[in-house]
Motif scaffolding. Structure first.
Motif, PDB file in Angstrom:
ATOM      1  N   PRO A  62     -12.456  -5.309 -19.810  1.00  0.00           N
ATOM      2  CA  PRO A  62     -13.092  -4.666 -20.975  1.00  0.00           C
ATOM      3  C   PRO A  62     -14.592  -4.932 -21.071  1.00  0.00           C
ATOM      4  O   PRO A  62     -15.305  -4.191 -21.748  1.00  0.00           O
ATOM      5  N   PHE A  63     -15.080  -5.982 -20.401  1.00  0.00           N
ATOM      6  CA  PHE A  63     -16.495  -6.331 -20.502  1.00  0.00           C
ATOM      7  C   PHE A  63     -17.304  -5.759 -19.337  1.00  0.00           C
ATOM      8  O   PHE A  63     -18.336  -5.121 -19.537  1.00  0.00           O
ATOM      9  N   THR A  64     -16.826  -5.969 -18.108  1.00  0.00           N
ATOM     10  CA  THR A  64     -17.574  -5.488 -16.943  1.00  0.00           C
ATOM     11  C   THR A  64     -17.209  -4.052 -16.580  1.00  0.00           C
ATOM     12  O   THR A  64     -17.939  -3.405 -15.816  1.00  0.00           O
ATOM     13  N   LYS A  65     -16.055  -3.557 -17.099  1.00  0.00           N
ATOM     14  CA  LYS A  65     -15.548  -2.220 -16.802  1.00  0.00           C
ATOM     15  C   LYS A  65     -15.126  -2.058 -15.336  1.00  0.00           C
ATOM     16  O   LYS A  65     -14.888  -0.947 -14.884  1.00  0.00           O
ATOM     17  N   LYS A  66     -15.021  -3.171 -14.622  1.00  0.00           N
ATOM     18  CA  LYS A  66     -14.564  -3.118 -13.240  1.00  0.00           C
ATOM     19  C   LYS A  66     -13.044  -2.954 -13.199  1.00  0.00           C
ATOM     20  O   LYS A  66     -12.334  -3.510 -14.028  1.00  0.00           O
ATOM     21  N   THR A  67     -12.577  -2.183 -12.237  1.00  0.00           N
ATOM     22  CA  THR A  67     -11.147  -1.901 -12.107  1.00  0.00           C
ATOM     23  C   THR A  67     -10.551  -2.757 -10.993  1.00  0.00           C
ATOM     24  O   THR A  67     -11.104  -2.831  -9.893  1.00  0.00           O
ATOM     25  N   PHE A  68      -9.417  -3.381 -11.300  1.00  0.00           N
ATOM     26  CA  PHE A  68      -8.703  -4.204 -10.327  1.00  0.00           C
ATOM     27  C   PHE A  68      -7.365  -3.543 -10.025  1.00  0.00           C
ATOM     28  O   PHE A  68      -6.567  -3.292 -10.932  1.00  0.00           O
ATOM     29  N   PHE A  69      -7.110  -3.243  -8.745  1.00  0.00           N
ATOM     30  CA  PHE A  69      -5.856  -2.634  -8.331  1.00  0.00           C
ATOM     31  C   PHE A  69      -4.901  -3.707  -7.818  1.00  0.00           C
ATOM     32  O   PHE A  69      -5.265  -4.492  -6.936  1.00  0.00           O
ATOM     33  N   TYR A  70      -3.702  -3.735  -8.372  1.00  0.00           N
ATOM     34  CA  TYR A  70      -2.715  -4.747  -8.002  1.00  0.00           C
ATOM     35  C   TYR A  70      -1.988  -4.363  -6.720  1.00  0.00           C
ATOM     36  O   TYR A  70      -1.798  -3.183  -6.412  1.00  0.00           O
ATOM     37  N   GLN A  71      -1.544  -5.389  -5.990  1.00  0.00           N
ATOM     38  CA  GLN A  71      -0.723  -5.207  -4.811  1.00  0.00           C
ATOM     39  C   GLN A  71       0.721  -5.569  -5.146  1.00  0.00           C
ATOM     40  O   GLN A  71       0.975  -6.356  -6.070  1.00  0.00           O
ATOM     41  N   PRO A  72       1.695  -5.017  -4.419  1.00  0.00           N
ATOM     42  CA  PRO A  72       3.105  -5.284  -4.738  1.00  0.00           C
ATOM     43  C   PRO A  72       3.486  -6.755  -4.726  1.00  0.00           C
ATOM     44  O   PRO A  72       4.434  -7.159  -5.415  1.00  0.00           O
ATOM     45  N   ASN A  73       2.766  -7.584  -3.953  1.00  0.00           N
ATOM     46  CA  ASN A  73       3.109  -9.006  -3.933  1.00  0.00           C
ATOM     47  C   ASN A  73       2.385  -9.811  -5.009  1.00  0.00           C
ATOM     48  O   ASN A  73       2.562 -11.033  -5.104  1.00  0.00           O
ATOM     49  N   ASP A  74       1.575  -9.156  -5.819  1.00  0.00           N
ATOM     50  CA  ASP A  74       0.945  -9.839  -6.952  1.00  0.00           C
ATOM     51  C   ASP A  74       1.986 -10.130  -8.023  1.00  0.00           C
ATOM     52  O   ASP A  74       2.861  -9.307  -8.289  1.00  0.00           O
ATOM     53  N   SER A  75       1.877 -11.279  -8.656  1.00  0.00           N
ATOM     54  CA  SER A  75       2.862 -11.668  -9.667  1.00  0.00           C
ATOM     55  C   SER A  75       2.874 -10.725 -10.870  1.00  0.00           C
ATOM     56  O   SER A  75       3.904 -10.574 -11.542  1.00  0.00           O
ATOM     57  N   SER A  76       1.761 -10.069 -11.135  1.00  0.00           N
ATOM     58  CA  SER A  76       1.662  -9.182 -12.302  1.00  0.00           C
ATOM     59  C   SER A  76       2.019  -7.732 -11.983  1.00  0.00           C
ATOM     60  O   SER A  76       2.039  -6.896 -12.894  1.00  0.00           O
ATOM     61  N   PHE A  77       2.290  -7.433 -10.720  1.00  0.00           N
ATOM     62  CA  PHE A  77       2.533  -6.049 -10.317  1.00  0.00           C
ATOM     63  C   PHE A  77       3.694  -5.440 -11.105  1.00  0.00           C
ATOM     64  O   PHE A  77       3.568  -4.380 -11.723  1.00  0.00           O
ATOM     65  N   GLY A  78       4.862  -6.109 -11.078  1.00  0.00           N
ATOM     66  CA  GLY A  78       6.033  -5.587 -11.776  1.00  0.00           C
ATOM     67  C   GLY A  78       5.832  -5.491 -13.273  1.00  0.00           C
ATOM     68  O   GLY A  78       6.290  -4.540 -13.918  1.00  0.00           O
ATOM     69  N   ASP A  79       5.140  -6.490 -13.855  1.00  0.00           N
ATOM     70  CA  ASP A  79       4.881  -6.474 -15.296  1.00  0.00           C
ATOM     71  C   ASP A  79       4.009  -5.289 -15.685  1.00  0.00           C
ATOM     72  O   ASP A  79       4.224  -4.644 -16.718  1.00  0.00           O
ATOM     73  N   GLN A  80       3.012  -4.990 -14.858  1.00  0.00           N
ATOM     74  CA  GLN A  80       2.126  -3.875 -15.148  1.00  0.00           C
ATOM     75  C   GLN A  80       2.865  -2.542 -15.072  1.00  0.00           C
ATOM     76  O   GLN A  80       2.642  -1.645 -15.891  1.00  0.00           O
ATOM     77  N   VAL A  81       3.776  -2.407 -14.090  1.00  0.00           N
ATOM     78  CA  VAL A  81       4.578  -1.189 -13.986  1.00  0.00           C
ATOM     79  C   VAL A  81       5.458  -1.028 -15.213  1.00  0.00           C
ATOM     80  O   VAL A  81       5.589   0.063 -15.773  1.00  0.00           O
ATOM     81  N   GLU A  82       6.067  -2.131 -15.654  1.00  0.00           N
ATOM     82  CA  GLU A  82       6.947  -2.077 -16.822  1.00  0.00           C
ATOM     83  C   GLU A  82       6.169  -1.711 -18.085  1.00  0.00           C
ATOM     84  O   GLU A  82       6.621  -0.879 -18.890  1.00  0.00           O
ATOM     85  N   GLN A  83       5.017  -2.309 -18.278  1.00  0.00           N
ATOM     86  CA  GLN A  83       4.220  -2.011 -19.470  1.00  0.00           C
ATOM     87  C   GLN A  83       3.770  -0.552 -19.473  1.00  0.00           C
ATOM     88  O   GLN A  83       3.743   0.101 -20.522  1.00  0.00           O
ATOM     89  N   ASN A  84       3.405  -0.050 -18.301  1.00  0.00           N
ATOM     90  CA  ASN A  84       3.018   1.353 -18.198  1.00  0.00           C
ATOM     91  C   ASN A  84       4.175   2.264 -18.581  1.00  0.00           C
ATOM     92  O   ASN A  84       3.984   3.261 -19.298  1.00  0.00           O
ATOM     93  N   PHE A  85       5.378   1.935 -18.094  1.00  0.00           N
ATOM     94  CA  PHE A  85       6.564   2.716 -18.458  1.00  0.00           C
ATOM     95  C   PHE A  85       6.763   2.733 -19.966  1.00  0.00           C
ATOM     96  O   PHE A  85       7.012   3.798 -20.558  1.00  0.00           O
ATOM     97  N   MET A  86       6.653   1.586 -20.601  1.00  0.00           N
ATOM     98  CA  MET A  86       6.916   1.497 -22.037  1.00  0.00           C
ATOM     99  C   MET A  86       5.898   2.295 -22.840  1.00  0.00           C
ATOM    100  O   MET A  86       6.243   2.949 -23.832  1.00  0.00           O
ATOM    101  N   ARG A  87       4.647   2.306 -22.403  1.00  0.00           N
ATOM    102  CA  ARG A  87       3.628   3.099 -23.095  1.00  0.00           C
ATOM    103  C   ARG A  87       3.907   4.594 -22.931  1.00  0.00           C
ATOM    104  O   ARG A  87       3.804   5.360 -23.896  1.00  0.00           O
TER     105      ARG A  87
END
Length: 240
Positions: A141-166
């Protein structure tokens, strides 16, 4: 709901190697015959807080082709698929293609064949293969830089789930009663895809995954796509 779009090519269809924005423009042009719906989807979409979702996804073009110096040349005929949970979108799109054809810039196709399908997901766990890359990202939110997750990242599945819920809440107006789970099964570095969309580069991943959750939620994802940027051609999968 799904629609398969097919057409012959007179001569050669030449496109940039990254043509997602062209296909997206074709879809918006296809629904333009219904001005009210077209304006709603283009300007508003399905809103959840400050996020807007278009609720459709599409595949890449398939057919005979060759790549020369970052240009792709299709010959003979091409096919692509469009999916959406919004039946109205699919019906309007089909009608627009049949009446007005398709235009890839100055290359116009008058005769277009469309096939309606209503394939659904009927299980609560499935092995899936990505037809187009699944894209998962967050923006600082501050630098506006975008970070793309990889499938082996611990947050990958959580991000997919949150996107689904939204997305689910944006479309139906209610929160899902439970979440979903996406776990990589067979994903290698060769499955990484970097796509230039207009002036931005988007990273996503193909491969095979295990998707689980309530049947209706898996079916919703089948129609809308997994992860982010579905309306830009990301997140379409098939059942293995």
């Amino acid at each position: 709901m799904q629609v398969i779009v097919q057409h012959k090519i007179s001569g050669t269809l030449e496109l940039p190697i990254h043509y997602h924005h062209i296909l997206q423009a074709i879809l918006f042009s296809g629904i333009r015959s219904n001005e009210e719906y077209s304006t709603f989807l283009h300007d508003e979409g399905f809103l959840r807080e400050n996020r807007r979702f278009k609720m459709f996804t599409f595949s890449e073009l398939s057919g005979k082709y060759e790549v020369v110096e970052k240009r792709i040349f299709f010959r003979d005929r091409v096919t692509f698929e469009v999916r959406s949970p919004d039946v109205r979108f699919i019906r309007i799109l089909q009608d627009g293609f049949q009446k007005n054809g398709i235009a890839y810039g100055n290359h116009k196709i008058a005769e277009v064949r469309t096939i309606l399908k209503d394939q659904t997901v009927e299980q609560e766990e499935a092995f899936i293969k990505m037809i187009t890359p699944v894209c998962v990202y967050s923006t600082d939110p501050f630098t506006k830089k975008t970070f793309f997750y990889q499938p082996n990242d611990s947050s990958f599945g959580d991000q997919v789930e949150q996107n689904f819920m939204r997305k689910y809440e944006a479309y139906y107006g209610v929160k899902p009663e439970s979440g979903i789970s996406l776990q990589p099964v067979e994903v290698s570095y060769g499955d990484k895809c970097v796509t230039k969309y207009k002036n931005f580069y988007i990273s996503g991943w193909k491969g095979i995954y295990r998707l689980s959750g309530e049947r209706k939620y898996l079916d919703f994802l089948y129609q809308t796509g997994l992860g982010s940027k579905n309306s830009q051609g990301f997140g379409m999968f098939q059942l293995v």
